[in-house]
Design a protein around this motif. Sequence first.
Motif, PDB file in Angstrom:
ATOM      1  N   THR A  82      47.317  52.911  95.486  1.00  0.00           N
ATOM      2  CA  THR A  82      46.382  52.203  96.353  1.00  0.00           C
ATOM      3  C   THR A  82      45.822  53.140  97.424  1.00  0.00           C
ATOM      4  N   ALA A  83      46.694  53.940  98.020  1.00  0.00           N
ATOM      5  CA  ALA A  83      46.269  54.890  99.053  1.00  0.00           C
ATOM      6  C   ALA A  83      45.337  55.949  98.470  1.00  0.00           C
ATOM      7  N   ILE A  84      45.706  56.491  97.305  1.00  0.00           N
ATOM      8  CA  ILE A  84      44.889  57.529  96.661  1.00  0.00           C
ATOM      9  C   ILE A  84      43.519  56.974  96.293  1.00  0.00           C
ATOM     10  N   SER A  85      43.488  55.769  95.774  1.00  0.00           N
ATOM     11  CA  SER A  85      42.220  55.143  95.392  1.00  0.00           C
ATOM     12  C   SER A  85      41.297  54.991  96.599  1.00  0.00           C
ATOM     13  N   ALA A  86      41.861  54.567  97.742  1.00  0.00           N
ATOM     14  CA  ALA A  86      41.058  54.402  98.956  1.00  0.00           C
ATOM     15  C   ALA A  86      40.501  55.745  99.429  1.00  0.00           C
ATOM     16  N   ILE A  87      41.325  56.781  99.355  1.00  0.00           N
ATOM     17  CA  ILE A  87      40.875  58.127  99.747  1.00  0.00           C
ATOM     18  C   ILE A  87      39.744  58.589  98.838  1.00  0.00           C
ATOM     19  N   GLN A  88      39.945  58.452  97.524  1.00  0.00           N
ATOM     20  CA  GLN A  88      38.938  58.926  96.563  1.00  0.00           C
ATOM     21  C   GLN A  88      37.623  58.163  96.702  1.00  0.00           C
ATOM     22  N   ASN A  89      37.703  56.853  96.938  1.00  0.00           N
ATOM     23  CA  ASN A  89      36.482  56.053  97.118  1.00  0.00           C
ATOM     24  C   ASN A  89      35.704  56.506  98.345  1.00  0.00           C
ATOM     25  N   TRP A  90      36.412  56.838  99.421  1.00  0.00           N
ATOM     26  CA  TRP A  90      35.749  57.309 100.639  1.00  0.00           C
ATOM     27  C   TRP A  90      35.145  58.697 100.416  1.00  0.00           C
TER      28      TRP A  90
ATOM     29  N   ALA B 251      34.160  59.992  97.697  1.00  0.00           N
ATOM     30  CA  ALA B 251      33.071  59.959  96.717  1.00  0.00           C
ATOM     31  C   ALA B 251      31.709  59.726  97.374  1.00  0.00           C
ATOM     32  N   ILE B 252      31.714  59.028  98.517  1.00  0.00           N
ATOM     33  CA  ILE B 252      30.419  58.767  99.166  1.00  0.00           C
ATOM     34  C   ILE B 252      30.274  59.451 100.522  1.00  0.00           C
ATOM     35  N   GLY B 253      31.391  59.827 101.144  1.00  0.00           N
ATOM     36  CA  GLY B 253      31.320  60.515 102.440  1.00  0.00           C
ATOM     37  C   GLY B 253      30.913  61.960 102.218  1.00  0.00           C
ATOM     38  N   ASP B 254      29.967  62.435 103.006  1.00  0.00           N
ATOM     39  CA  ASP B 254      29.493  63.815 102.867  1.00  0.00           C
ATOM     40  C   ASP B 254      30.381  64.719 103.717  1.00  0.00           C
ATOM     41  N   LEU B 255      31.604  64.951 103.224  1.00  0.00           N
ATOM     42  CA  LEU B 255      32.605  65.675 104.011  1.00  0.00           C
ATOM     43  C   LEU B 255      33.022  66.971 103.338  1.00  0.00           C
ATOM     44  N   GLN B 256      33.259  67.975 104.161  1.00  0.00           N
ATOM     45  CA  GLN B 256      33.738  69.269 103.687  1.00  0.00           C
ATOM     46  C   GLN B 256      35.257  69.340 103.867  1.00  0.00           C
ATOM     47  N   ALA B 257      35.880  70.314 103.190  1.00  0.00           N
ATOM     48  CA  ALA B 257      37.342  70.434 103.218  1.00  0.00           C
ATOM     49  C   ALA B 257      37.894  70.549 104.636  1.00  0.00           C
ATOM     50  N   GLU B 258      37.156  71.206 105.536  1.00  0.00           N
ATOM     51  CA  GLU B 258      37.661  71.421 106.898  1.00  0.00           C
ATOM     52  C   GLU B 258      37.378  70.242 107.838  1.00  0.00           C
ATOM     53  N   ASP B 259      36.630  69.232 107.356  1.00  0.00           N
ATOM     54  CA  ASP B 259      36.310  68.064 108.176  1.00  0.00           C
ATOM     55  C   ASP B 259      37.505  67.117 108.273  1.00  0.00           C
ATOM     56  N   TYR B 260      37.546  66.385 109.384  1.00  0.00           N
ATOM     57  CA  TYR B 260      38.534  65.312 109.491  1.00  0.00           C
ATOM     58  C   TYR B 260      38.144  64.205 108.524  1.00  0.00           C
ATOM     59  N   LEU B 261      39.151  63.563 107.939  1.00  0.00           N
ATOM     60  CA  LEU B 261      38.905  62.496 106.963  1.00  0.00           C
ATOM     61  C   LEU B 261      38.222  61.295 107.626  1.00  0.00           C
ATOM     62  N   PHE B 262      38.611  61.038 108.866  1.00  0.00           N
ATOM     63  CA  PHE B 262      38.073  59.862 109.558  1.00  0.00           C
ATOM     64  C   PHE B 262      37.195  60.293 110.728  1.00  0.00           C
ATOM     65  N   THR B 263      35.911  60.459 110.436  1.00  0.00           N
ATOM     66  CA  THR B 263      34.972  60.881 111.460  1.00  0.00           C
ATOM     67  C   THR B 263      33.956  59.786 111.739  1.00  0.00           C
ATOM     68  N   GLY B 264      33.410  59.827 112.938  1.00  0.00           N
ATOM     69  CA  GLY B 264      32.331  58.923 113.334  1.00  0.00           C
ATOM     70  C   GLY B 264      31.152  59.761 113.777  1.00  0.00           C
ATOM     71  N   GLN B 265      30.213  59.150 114.461  1.00  0.00           N
ATOM     72  CA  GLN B 265      29.023  59.873 114.909  1.00  0.00           C
ATOM     73  C   GLN B 265      29.357  60.944 115.938  1.00  0.00           C
ATOM     74  N   ARG B 266      30.456  60.754 116.657  1.00  0.00           N
ATOM     75  CA  ARG B 266      30.836  61.730 117.697  1.00  0.00           C
ATOM     76  C   ARG B 266      32.014  62.596 117.284  1.00  0.00           C
ATOM     77  N   GLY B 267      32.260  62.692 116.011  1.00  0.00           N
ATOM     78  CA  GLY B 267      33.380  63.515 115.539  1.00  0.00           C
ATOM     79  C   GLY B 267      34.558  62.653 115.110  1.00  0.00           C
ATOM     80  N   CYS B 268      35.749  63.248 115.171  1.00  0.00           N
ATOM     81  CA  CYS B 268      36.970  62.563 114.733  1.00  0.00           C
ATOM     82  C   CYS B 268      37.172  61.270 115.523  1.00  0.00           C
ATOM     83  N   LEU B 269      37.532  60.196 114.820  1.00  0.00           N
ATOM     84  CA  LEU B 269      37.835  58.932 115.496  1.00  0.00           C
ATOM     85  C   LEU B 269      39.016  59.135 116.450  1.00  0.00           C
ATOM     86  N   THR B 270      39.046  58.359 117.518  1.00  0.00           N
ATOM     87  CA  THR B 270      40.161  58.429 118.464  1.00  0.00           C
ATOM     88  C   THR B 270      41.127  57.279 118.207  1.00  0.00           C
TER      89      THR B 270
END
Length: 199
Positions: free
Chosen positions: A94-102, A104-123
């Motif tokens: 379930t956890a892996i599926s949620a990560i992969q789904n995100w 697949a559509i999030g335009d993220l690079q390897a060095e980016d935080y997984l959970f980012t918002g408009q101002r960077g990493c979520l707090t």
Amino acid sequence: MPFPKGQNPNHPAAGSTIKVEPIRDKKAIARIKKILADRPRDLCLFTLGINTAYRANELLSIKVGQVKNLRAGDVLDLKQRKTHKYRPVTLNGTAISAIQNWLAIGDLQAEDYLFTGQRGCLTVETMSTRVKTWCQDVGLKGNYGSHTLRKTWGYWQRMERGTAIPLLMEAFGHATQQQTLAYLGIQSNEIAAIYELEL
């Protein structure tokens, strides 16, 4: 506008705490997942939170490169800010599926935080507000926040799987079993139940 230091009425007074609750209703968990279905980042955060024993700041420290190639059964090893020890968690499907789904559509690079918002990493504060909102949106009454996700994991481990308190204590990184029982808010229920035995 922010409150002056020490004046925020939503924060506990110095030396006291506000306890948040786990989500004790599986239907509420399903309803939250449903309302987050069109928000894959938030769904991923919620799903990871209730499927691991990680603290909010640990979840928010995850970088894309740490998880992008993981499969169900693989281990994610994060450093705990509180204890400075590494804590390995085996990720379920379930956890892996949620990560992969995100991813697949999030335009993220390897060095980016997984959970980012408009101002960077979520707090942690932002995450706490989101959890409160999600719980309110599905009609849950009570006090909820970022720790709710971690507590929900432990609550269902104990109540549905019967996971032993010493194992949960280890997963949470607690010093005593008493701390774990109090943390999950199930101590009084379990103690009451032991008196139901009629001899």
